[in-house]
Scaffold this motif. Structure first.
Motif: not given
Length: 376
Positions: A110-125
């Motif tokens: 899917h070329p051109g797709a604008k991406l936002r990738a997030v991580a939550t609790e496991a990475c926070r701590t």
């Protein structure tokens, strides 16, 4: 929610060959957008890397909502052992990166797709979160951003706000793998929402299962988990005078999590999980109690073989049921609205609106409502 809730909200763009970008900071050049060569509306993508699951959603604007083009979900248990050890273990990181490689492969389609990738609790701590984020970028090209609990709650609420009705208050909760978020919401006459307070408890299905593994008797373990969550919720409910208005019919509840959608699927008697039958459905509390008892009496093999549960999530269901039961204890309403939507949908709405698309959450990822028959 505070406007600076996200640690780094800058969306990145998926580039077809390299997914180029750099997680080290904004001092380096940002990835160049790749413009679609067709007349189709632009594509947007969201990745939610939680303590338990890795999920991808790719969509394009469609009328006042969006149409899903591609999706992916895999249980990775990234948060395994984090509470005890303080860092992400190598096996968990390897599982997450393998899942993210699948996401990266899909994004190249899917070329051109604008991406936002997030991580939550496991990475926070986790103490080694920065090293993990860098490894993810090196091996997959995905620029992962760690968001804090306020931003996590805001995105989940944005995705679920379409399910709220005219009642002036709402409890919106999300049971995750590493944490559980509770939002106390005010809803005005135009359906606009204001988050009065958010509570993020370091108690998700994965870490709770690990913490209570020493209690061998299943019902005793369930009740111990339920009691802990109930105790953690009492001050939050008291501060917001929740009990004073429950009897006036002014409070509604929306639940978004694998636990709640699984409960709904079981209550509906689905032979296989079907999102369109679950999302937006009303789940009565008495049906939730019935499903809880069914789960606690279900043998492990039968639980793993259930079409709405599956092998990877079976051992986490007791913890999810305990958290869900404690929430119902604190807010003894009659029903809740079930949402099979969350961070990914909230991210997509953000990205599309930022580009000027008039996305109405009420039309985003439309749902049909299934009705659970009343017990005789």
């Amino acid at each position: 929610m505070a406007g600076n809730a996200v640690m780094d909200a800058r969306p990145v763009t998926a580039v077809p060959d390299t997914l180029s970008g750099n997680p080290a900071g904004d001092s380096l050049a940002a990835p160049r957008p790749v413009m679609p060569t067709t007349s189709h509306p632009p594509l947007y993508a969201a990745i939610d890397l939680g303590s338990s699951n890795c999920r991808l959603l790719v969509a394009r604007p469609y009328h006042d909502g969006f149409k899903v083009i591609d999706a992916f979900s895999r249980v990775v248990r990234l948060g395994e052992g984090v509470r005890e050890k303080g860092y992400l273990c190598q096996a968990a990181m390897d599982r997450a990166i393998e899942a993210l490689k699948v996401c990266s492969k899909k994004l190249r389609k899917h070329p051109g797709a604008k991406l936002r990738a997030v991580a939550t609790e496991a990475c926070r701590t986790a103490q080694n979160r920065d090293e993990f984020v860098q490894q993810v970028f090196n091996e997959t090209g995905i620029e992962l951003k760690i968001i804090n609990p306020d931003e996590e709650s805001r995105l989940a609420l944005q995705a679920c706000s379409a399910l709220l009705d005219e009642r002036p208050y709402a409890v919106v909760f999300d049971i995750g793998g590493g944490s559980t978020e509770i939002c106390w919401i005010k809803v005005d006459n135009q359906g606009q929402t204001e988050c009065i307070e958010t509570l993020s408890m370091p108690c998700g299905v994965l870490c709770l299962t690990e913490r209570y593994a020493g209690i061998k008797q299943r019902r005793e373990r369930f009740e111990a988990m339920r009691t802990e969550i109930r105790d953690r919720l009492r001050d939050f409910a008291s501060r917001n005078c929740c009990a004073d208005i429950l009897d006036d019919g002014k409070v509604q509840m929306v639940g978004t999590s694998g636990t709640v959608t699984t409960f709904c699927g079981i209550a509906l008697g689905l032979e296989r999980y079907e999102r369109h039958k679950v999302d937006g459905s009303d789940l009565r509390f008495d049906d939730a109690e019935r499903v809880t008892e069914l789960l606690l009496r279900m043998e492990a093999d039968k639980c793993k073989g259930h079409p709405c549960i599956g092998n990877q999530r079976a051992e986490l269901m007791d913890a999810g049921a305990a958290i869900f039961a404690a929430i119902r204890d604190i807010w003894p309403l009659a029903t809740l609205k079930v949402a099979d939507r969350g961070l990914r949908e909230g991210i997509l709405v953000d990205l599309m609106r930022a580009d000027g698309h008039a996305i109405d959450p009420c039309d985003a990822r439309r749902h049909t409502v299934s009705h659970i028959p009343a017990n005789p």
